[in-house]
Motif scaffolding. Structure first.
Motif, PDB file in Angstrom:
ATOM      1  N   GLY A  65      48.726  19.022  43.001  1.00  0.00           N
ATOM      2  CA  GLY A  65      49.016  20.416  43.359  1.00  0.00           C
ATOM      3  C   GLY A  65      50.358  20.539  44.066  1.00  0.00           C
ATOM      4  N   TYR A  66      50.662  19.607  44.962  1.00  0.00           N
ATOM      5  CA  TYR A  66      51.957  19.613  45.662  1.00  0.00           C
ATOM      6  C   TYR A  66      53.110  19.576  44.653  1.00  0.00           C
ATOM      7  N   LYS A  67      52.927  18.728  43.644  1.00  0.00           N
ATOM      8  CA  LYS A  67      54.026  18.529  42.689  1.00  0.00           C
ATOM      9  C   LYS A  67      54.135  19.726  41.754  1.00  0.00           C
ATOM     10  N   ARG A  68      52.981  20.277  41.361  1.00  0.00           N
ATOM     11  CA  ARG A  68      53.016  21.410  40.421  1.00  0.00           C
ATOM     12  C   ARG A  68      53.495  22.692  41.093  1.00  0.00           C
ATOM     13  N   ARG A  69      53.144  22.867  42.371  1.00  0.00           N
ATOM     14  CA  ARG A  69      53.474  24.130  43.037  1.00  0.00           C
ATOM     15  C   ARG A  69      54.862  24.141  43.640  1.00  0.00           C
ATOM     16  N   GLY A  70      55.583  23.020  43.524  1.00  0.00           N
ATOM     17  CA  GLY A  70      56.954  22.994  44.053  1.00  0.00           C
ATOM     18  C   GLY A  70      57.020  22.739  45.543  1.00  0.00           C
ATOM     19  N   THR A  71      55.903  22.232  46.136  1.00  0.00           N
ATOM     20  CA  THR A  71      55.941  21.888  47.567  1.00  0.00           C
ATOM     21  C   THR A  71      56.932  20.756  47.814  1.00  0.00           C
ATOM     22  N   GLU A  72      57.104  19.915  46.775  1.00  0.00           N
ATOM     23  CA  GLU A  72      58.048  18.792  46.893  1.00  0.00           C
ATOM     24  C   GLU A  72      59.303  19.097  46.105  1.00  0.00           C
ATOM     25  N   PRO A  73      60.402  19.405  46.737  1.00  0.00           N
ATOM     26  CA  PRO A  73      61.634  19.597  45.975  1.00  0.00           C
ATOM     27  C   PRO A  73      62.072  18.290  45.331  1.00  0.00           C
ATOM     28  N   ALA A  74      62.739  18.367  44.141  1.00  0.00           N
ATOM     29  CA  ALA A  74      63.254  17.152  43.500  1.00  0.00           C
ATOM     30  C   ALA A  74      64.117  16.416  44.516  1.00  0.00           C
ATOM     31  N   GLY A  75      63.933  15.109  44.600  1.00  0.00           N
ATOM     32  CA  GLY A  75      64.723  14.311  45.550  1.00  0.00           C
ATOM     33  C   GLY A  75      63.972  14.006  46.826  1.00  0.00           C
ATOM     34  N   ALA A  76      62.967  14.830  47.187  1.00  0.00           N
ATOM     35  CA  ALA A  76      62.165  14.535  48.383  1.00  0.00           C
ATOM     36  C   ALA A  76      61.114  13.482  48.004  1.00  0.00           C
ATOM     37  N   PRO A  77      60.724  12.628  48.952  1.00  0.00           N
ATOM     38  CA  PRO A  77      59.706  11.625  48.627  1.00  0.00           C
ATOM     39  C   PRO A  77      58.413  12.304  48.181  1.00  0.00           C
ATOM     40  N   CYS A  78      57.768  11.774  47.130  1.00  0.00           N
ATOM     41  CA  CYS A  78      56.465  12.312  46.737  1.00  0.00           C
ATOM     42  C   CYS A  78      55.500  12.130  47.896  1.00  0.00           C
ATOM     43  N   HIS A  79      54.754  13.186  48.174  1.00  0.00           N
ATOM     44  CA  HIS A  79      53.865  13.166  49.333  1.00  0.00           C
ATOM     45  C   HIS A  79      52.680  12.224  49.148  1.00  0.00           C
ATOM     46  N   ALA A  80      52.331  11.492  50.182  1.00  0.00           N
ATOM     47  CA  ALA A  80      51.044  10.787  50.262  1.00  0.00           C
ATOM     48  C   ALA A  80      50.812  10.394  51.707  1.00  0.00           C
TER      49      ALA A  80
ATOM     50  N   TRP B  59      60.987  15.215  58.843  1.00  0.00           N
ATOM     51  CA  TRP B  59      60.222  16.150  58.012  1.00  0.00           C
ATOM     52  C   TRP B  59      60.226  15.649  56.575  1.00  0.00           C
ATOM     53  N   ARG B  60      59.092  15.730  55.959  1.00  0.00           N
ATOM     54  CA  ARG B  60      58.995  15.552  54.510  1.00  0.00           C
ATOM     55  C   ARG B  60      57.761  16.324  54.087  1.00  0.00           C
ATOM     56  N   PRO B  61      57.580  16.623  52.787  1.00  0.00           N
ATOM     57  CA  PRO B  61      56.443  17.439  52.383  1.00  0.00           C
ATOM     58  C   PRO B  61      55.117  16.844  52.868  1.00  0.00           C
ATOM     59  N   GLY B  62      54.287  17.673  53.472  1.00  0.00           N
ATOM     60  CA  GLY B  62      52.960  17.235  53.909  1.00  0.00           C
ATOM     61  C   GLY B  62      52.978  16.327  55.124  1.00  0.00           C
TER      62      GLY B  62
END
Ligand SMILES: NC(=O)c1ccc[n+]([C@@H]2O[C@H](COP(=O)([O-])OP(=O)(O)OC[C@H]3O[C@@H](n4cnc5c(N)ncnc54)[C@H](OP(=O)(O)O)[C@@H]3O)[C@@H](O)[C@H]2O)c1
Length: 345
Positions: free
Chosen positions: A51-66, A103-106
């Motif tokens: 959902g994070y990736k599909r909804r654009g919570t993670e801008p390209a270039g930001a680390p994928c959230h986990a 700061w990073r997504p999530g």
């Protein structure tokens, strides 16, 4: 140097593919005052991350959230010393900074882990958010009573296996719904569920009815779709349903409202039988119920009364493939990718 997965600049489709993610190299960062540098040991892969990736919570270039389990390498942060094990949010990355100004997504507030209290990997599963999810959605929201029938879908997954065991501890009769035979056998033979039916069966509705001769009093929903449709006619008067997740719909086209459609299909039965339906967001319970959850459940885990199966894969290069497998249901237990040595094992 350190490696981190980010979204590529290609548009994100309904499901991830070989072009969705890019592994990038970067120099190891130095912690500023108030920060610590950590090395990742375990990366938690969870369905919500899609959902994070599909909804654009993670801008390209930001680390994928986990959420991650890590060890402190260098600290300029109060309360965290070199060598400490921590629950933190490094994402799909071999290293990460935490603390002031990061700061990073999530991003979540880091928490120190005590290896004496259970496997450190449990910090993202059994004794972390997934355990709390099961506890809040079942014990707090649905309040199962002795002798009631509790049904849980995705029964062998990170959340489902805890839900079933907590329901057994409350004296309920527990029926799981899972996919492959091996998963169904595991929850019955190893975890003590009373029965399990496969959603791969062409007769799911009839199988579930046979497994629940007294109807269903509590349903813990992780899946949605045809599994929900099989559960619906079996609800008893006064039943409770917790909607935890709808994994069958995480690849639906944008704009499809699966929850709304389920409520429309279920509406007449919910109204006629007084079924209470409640949505769960685990974050709502973190501040109020996490300590209580640990006090109630950690001793059961330590004594072996509650078991927890993890599906641990290896290698930072393999994270996207493991993620896709998890979304397809090819995990067997809580999915983690180990990317660094775990000195506690
Ligand atoms: N509300 C909250 O705050 C919260 C917090 C955490 C998790 N969740 C949600 O809880 C649910 C379970 O999470 P989890 O961590 O336990 O997941 P998990 O360990 O990845 O397990 C998911 C399992 O779901 C089953 N599955 C996948 N696609 C399916 C489909 N189309 N139909 C039927 N079953 C399917 C697969 O098992 P089988 O092979 O048995 O089908 C898969 O192994 C997810 O929906 C997640 O998003 C919600």
């Amino acid at each position: 140097m350190t490696r981190t997965w980010t979204l590529s600049d290609k548009p994100v489709g309904n499901w991830p593919d070989a072009e969705t993610f890019v592994l990038r190299d970067a120099p190891l960062p130095d912690p500023a005052p108030g920060q610590a540098l950590t090395r990742t040991i375990y990366i938690s892969l969870d369905p919500y991350q899609w959902g994070y990736k599909r909804r654009g919570t993670e801008p390209a270039g930001a680390p994928c959230h986990a959420r991650t389990i890590s060890q402190v390498l260098k600290s300029r942060m109060d309360g965290f010393a070199e060598g400490d094990f921590v629950f933190n949010t490094n994402g799909w990355a071999e290293h990460g900074l935490m603390g002031e100004g990061v700061w990073r997504p999530g991003y979540m507030v880091p928490r120190k882990l005590d290896p004496a209290r259970g496997r450190i990997s449990y910090g993202v599963g059994m004794l972390g958010m997934l355990g709390l999810t099961a506890y809040a959605g079942l014990v707090v929201m649905a309040e199962p009573k002795p002798g009631e029938t509790v049904v849980v879908s995705a029964a062998s997954g990170g959340v489902g296996q805890i839900v079933g065991q907590l329901a057994k501890a409350k004296g309920a009769r527990v029926v799981g719904i899972a996919g492959r035979d091996a998963k169904c056998r595991y929850v019955v033979d190893e975890l003590g569920f009373d029965a399990c039916v496969s959603h791969l069966s062409a007769n799911l509705g009839a199988d579930l009815k046979a497994a629940c001769p007294d109807g269903i009093d509590v349903y813990f929903e992780n899946v949605g779709g045809p599994v929900f449709d099989a559960v619906l006619p079996l609800f008893n008067k006064g039943a409770r349903m917790t909607i935890c997740g709808l994994i069958a719909h995480y690849g639906d086209a944008p704009g499809v409202d699966a929850r709304k459609a389920m409520m429309e299909r279920g509406g007449p039965i919910f109204a006629a039988r007084g079924v209470t339906v409640r949505d769960l967001f685990v974050g709502d319970y973190a501040a109020t119920h996490y300590d209580q959850f640990l006090a109630d459940v950690a001793p059961l885990v330590a004594s072996g009364a509650i078991k927890y199966r993890e599906d641990i894969r290896h290698g930072i290069e393999n994270v996207p493939a493991c993620f896709s497998e998890m979304l397809r249901g090819d995990n067997f237990g809580k999915m983690l990718v180990q990317v660094g040595e775990d000195p506690t094992r």
